[in-house]
Write a protein that holds these residues in place. Structure first.
Motif, mmCIF file in Angstrom:
data_model
loop_
_atom_site.group_PDB
_atom_site.id
_atom_site.type_symbol
_atom_site.label_atom_id
_atom_site.label_comp_id
_atom_site.label_asym_id
_atom_site.label_seq_id
_atom_site.Cartn_x
_atom_site.Cartn_y
_atom_site.Cartn_z
ATOM 1 N N GLU A 108 8.544 35.505 21.130
ATOM 2 C CA GLU A 108 9.502 34.401 21.288
ATOM 3 C C GLU A 108 9.051 33.448 22.393
ATOM 4 O O GLU A 108 9.225 32.226 22.294
ATOM 5 N N VAL A 137 6.515 31.111 20.947
ATOM 6 C CA VAL A 137 7.138 30.049 20.150
ATOM 7 C C VAL A 137 7.729 28.978 21.060
ATOM 8 O O VAL A 137 7.637 27.780 20.792
ATOM 9 N N PRO A 190 6.187 25.328 20.093
ATOM 10 C CA PRO A 190 7.096 25.472 18.939
ATOM 11 C C PRO A 190 6.496 25.027 17.602
ATOM 12 O O PRO A 190 6.976 25.456 16.557
ATOM 13 N N ALA A 199 1.922 30.976 16.046
ATOM 14 C CA ALA A 199 3.059 31.561 16.757
ATOM 15 C C ALA A 199 4.240 31.779 15.822
ATOM 16 O O ALA A 199 4.895 32.824 15.863
ATOM 17 N N ARG A 200 4.499 30.807 14.955
ATOM 18 C CA ARG A 200 5.629 30.911 14.036
ATOM 19 C C ARG A 200 5.417 32.047 13.019
ATOM 20 O O ARG A 200 6.340 32.812 12.728
ATOM 21 N N ALA A 208 5.662 35.492 14.883
ATOM 22 C CA ALA A 208 7.057 35.778 15.238
ATOM 23 C C ALA A 208 7.881 36.087 13.988
ATOM 24 O O ALA A 208 8.717 36.999 13.991
ATOM 25 N N HIS A 246 11.661 31.054 11.316
ATOM 26 C CA HIS A 246 10.283 30.799 11.748
ATOM 27 C C HIS A 246 9.404 30.333 10.584
ATOM 28 O O HIS A 246 8.594 29.407 10.733
#
Length: 313
Positions: free
Chosen positions: A31, A34, A38, A43-44, A47, A63
């Motif tokens: 998190e 992210v 973002p 990362a998305r 996650a 996500h």
């Protein structure tokens, strides 16, 4: 700087936490990644995958949606979002997204398999077959994939191709996943000797495999191995009682064991009738050995002219 937070370090921290079974630490690290970036596809996706593995469908969907929106030309982002919709039983949306992903990356194996599953779940296995066959071309020696293809042929009621793929999977890999389906084929064909051998092999992988114990017992019984069948069925009941979701299988095992408990004709000595003496006429009250009224060495009285057991002379 060593203490500088970067996307790569946060993701690495999260994976390291997972390796240490620190789920809470992994969640926090992913998190944080992210929040740091973002719009990062990596990362998305990481996650989202993490939350999906924890059963957090809504969090994973959020996500994946951001990933697909920010990166609409990325096949992986579309594939993951499509799979999430598939898990949520939104098959039309899943097919739409997965079709786009396959068009972008036609040689992507997971994409082909996922689209095939989406069509199968939607009730269109014929359309799914095209993509499963394409996946087979991409990975012809993948035993798991051949089992997937077998399942699709079963939906299409093509028993010949279903069995061919089951055999192919077993030739590629001898594991519990391939042994049990092939044993089932032999069992359904009443080839009990082959079925028994494979169910025995399956039990070498997992001694608590209660469906294998049950079918092994049935096969042994049909082959005439009563003692072995009884042992297998008792093992099945010891493991399956209270956990087998198929009550009919439990009932069948108990009925078979009841037959084993009953003595067979070979175990019960036949009643021997004492032959009637030639000097004993019908209706005579004289008892057989062991009776109360027998008079030893005293022949019964016979009326003159009676012919039962007597000769002139």
């Amino acid at each position: 700087r060593p203490d500088e937070l970067t996307l790569e370090r946060l993701l690495a921290k999260g994976h390291l936490s997972l390796a240490r079974s620190d789920v809470e630490g992994a969640t926090g690290a992913f998190e944080a990644a992210v929040e740091l970036e973002p719009d990062s596809l990596q990362a998305r996706l990481v996650a989202g995958d993490h939350l999906r593995s924890l059963g957090n469908q809504a969090g994973a969907l959020g996500h994946y949606e951001v990933a697909a929106t920010k990166h609409p030309d990325n096949a992986v982002a579309l594939n993951n979002l499509g799979v999430q919709y598939l898990d949520l039983k939104k098959n039309r949306k899943a097919i739409e997204l997965l079709t786009k992903a396959v068009k972008m990356a036609p040689n992507n194996l997971p994409g082909r398999v996922n689209l095939a599953h989406a069509y199968m779940d939607f009730g269109s296995p014929e359309q799914g077959l095209e993509h499963m066959l394409a996946a087979k071309d991409l990975a012809p020696r993948a035993a798991k994939l051949r089992l997937e293809l077998a399942g699709l042929y079963k939906l299409l009621d093509d028993s010949k191709k279903f069995e061919a793929e089951i055999h192919a999977a077993y030739r590629l890999e001898q594991s519990l996943a391939t042994i049990m389906p092939l044993a089932g084929v032999y069992y359904s064909r009443d080839k009990m000797e082959d079925a028994a051998k494979l169910y025995s092999a399956a039990l070498e992988f997992d001694k608590n495999n209660y469906p294998a114990w049950f079918r092994l017992g049935v096969a042994q019984n049909k082959l005439g191995f009563a003692k072995e069948a009884e042992k297998s069925l008792r093992m099945y009941l010891a493991i399956a009682e209270g956990i087998d979701p198929e009550p009919k299988r439990l009932e069948a095992a108990k009925l078979l064991l009841e037959r084993f408990d009953k003595p067979t004709n070979a175990e019960v000595p036949p009643r021997v009738r004492e032959p009637r003496s030639k000097t004993q006429r019908p209706g005579d009250k004289t008892q057989r050995p062991g009776g109360k009224a027998q008079r030893p060495n005293v022949p019964p009285q016979v009326d003159k002219g009676a012919s039962v057991g007597m000769k002139d002379g």
